[in-house]
Structure formats: structure tokens, C-alpha cells
Design an enzyme around this catalytic site. Structure first.
Site: not given
Length: 284
Positions: A7, A34, A149, A151, A217, A246-247
Site C-alpha cells: 500500500n 491506494e 491491504d 484492513n 497487509d 505508512d505501510h
């Protein structure tokens, strides 16, 4: 074959990191989430540099939100944007899924809805989206990998402090049940059953430097793919430095491991914080 999922939290913003990373890690198949680009913008930005690196690319985008892509050096056949029965949100089918056959494996790049708040319309949409995807899988090929991802942290071991997440999305029984319903193997966890492994760290409050993260992830695969795993790890180096997502990318090596079976997180965190009640950044 090396499969990676990442991501990137805006492909345009991540260009200075993504292209050198592709040269360094040399994955054969890459799932991106994303991207936050339209198909035309992705083509303009990446077609030439990806071709130079030997990648075919397929992208399913909608502009400033969502967006998924597949990059492959081992074939990119029967590309499908979205999936049969994918539900809408707000009257629109979002750009959250793309699949293709790469090197004999049906690879899905997925950006599962966040869910936002337990009990919200978006949470209900997340559960419906996962159910719809699970319904389509049995009709597909035997060799399949769901990458992206998700989530969802599959278990309490996949968050830095289970108590901090009580009442929040990503950890509810309903979400975890939907993930388990795929009936696939979580390749990183299967390879490292007791390791501390995260793939996402909030930008705020020094969460990355304290290793206060989540493992959301994932690469989930059918048995014929899972049996081929030679290495499975989180490329934490890609989360360090200037301008990261941030991943961090998750990498799975099938049949052979070019870097060896080097550990669950590379490099390992230098100063992880353990124990004690830690509030999430959004609660501070």
C-alpha cells in the site's frame, strides 16, 4: 517467483521510493494499493519507467481515492478490474480490486474497505465486500493469491496491544471471520507463527520508531501456492527514511529465496516498545 504487495498511500508521492525499490528487490509480481490515481494518470506517470524495468502493468483507479495495480515480469493475462458481485458504496463500485494470472498464479491486488467505525454504513459495506469476494473464489483457479491491504489484523498477535484496539475496526470477530472464510493460508504467519510482525505504523506519535504497529497487509494463498513458499517477510526498510508510505511491503518468495530465509521483518526494529497500555494516536 517473488510476489510483493505494498500500500503505497499515493503512487505519485511514492515515485522517488517505488522505482528504486523495484530495482533493489526485483519482485516478479507487485500488487499496489491506494494509488490515488486515474488510469490515465497512472499510465502517464509509470508506463515508461515500468517498461524499462521489464514490467507489464494493469491499473484500476478512480482519481484521488483508492486505486489498485498489478505489475508483472512473468505475464499479465486475463486482467479483471473489480470482481463479480462486488458491492457498491454510495452508488459506486470503488476501485479496490484487480486480478490477473501471473506466472501461473491468479493474483489479486486488494484494498479492502477500512470500515471506519464499528456499526457504521462503511463497516457493513466492508463485511459485505468481503463476503462477495469469498463467494467468487471457488469458481477461480486452484492456484490463487490474495495480496494487499486487508484492513484486518487476523489475530491479537498482529497488533501491538490488543487492549488498545477494543471497540475499533480491524480486529472485530466479524471482520476476522470474513477473512478466515476465504479458507486460504496466511503465508507470513504460517512461516513465522510466533514472531512479532507488523506491516503498518501510524505516521503520528512515533509509532514506527517504537514498533507500535499492526499486521494488516497480507498474502493469503491456496495450498498449491503455500507449499512453494521459500521465504516470507516484511520489508521494513521501505518504511524508513524520508517520504515513506505508512505501510511496508510484504514479500513472498516461491520455490527459491534470492536473499535467503532472512527473517520475518527486515531489518528488525531497533527499539520496540513492549507491554503497558498504549493509546492509539487518534485517541490522544
Amino acid at each position: 517467483m517473488r510476489i510483493a504487495t505494498w500500500n503505497v498511500n499515493s503512487a505519485k508521492q511514492r515515485v522517488p521510493r517505488l522505482l528504486p525499490w523495484l530495482e533493489e528487490r526485483r519482485p516478479d509480481v507487485v500488487c499496489l494499493q491506494e494509488t490515488k490515481l486515474s488510469d490515465a494518470a497512472f499510465e502517464d506517470l509509470f508506463a515508461a519507467p515500468l517498461a524499462e524495468l521489464g514490467y507489464q502493468a494493469a491499473h484500476h483507479g478512480q482519481g484521488q481515492w483508492n486505486g489498485v495495480a498489478l505489475l508483472s515480469r512473468v505475464g499479465l493475462d486475463d486482467v479483471e478490474a473489480g470482481f463479480a458481485g462486488q458491492p457498491d458504496f454510495g452508488g459506486r463500485a470503488e476501485a479496490r480490486a484487480i486480478s490477473a494470472t501471473c506466472g501461473g498464479v491468479r493474483v489479486h491486488s486488494l484494498y479492502v474497505p477500512n470500515g471506519r467505525e464499528v456499526g457504521s454504513d462503511h463497516y457493513a459495506y466492508k463485511l459485505e465486500w468481503l463476503e462477495a469476494l469469498a463467494t467468487t473464489l471457488p469458481s477461480g483457479p486452484a492456484e490463487v493469491a490474495l495480496c494487499g491491504d486487508m484492513n484486518i489484523a487476523p489475530a491479537d498477535a498482529d497488533v501491538f496491544d490488543p487492549a488498545a484496539f477494543v471497540g475499533h475496526t480491524h480486529v472485530t470477530p466479524a471482520e476476522r471471520e470474513r477473512l478466515a472464510a476465504f479458507g486460504l493460508t496466511d503465508l507470513v504467519r504460517a512461516h513465522w507463527p510466533r514472531a512479532r510482525v507488523f506491516s503498518y505504523w501510524d505516521y503520528r506519535a512515533g509509532m514506527f520508531h517504537q514498533d507500535l504497529g499492526m499486521r494488516i497487509d497480507l498474502v493469503l494463498a491456496s495450498a498449491p501456492v503455500a507449499e512453494r513458499v521459500a521465504a516470507a517477510w516484511v520489508d521494513r526498510a521501505a518504511r524508513k527514511g524520508t517520504g515513506p508510505s505508512d505501510h511496508a511491503p510484504v514479500i513472498v518468495d516461491l520455490d527459491e529465496a534470492p536473499d535467503g530465509d532472512i527473517g520475518p521483518v527486515v531489518p528488525p526494529p531497533s527499539n520496540p516498545r513492549r507491554g503497558g497500555r498504549t493509546r492509539l494516536p487518534q485517541e490522544r
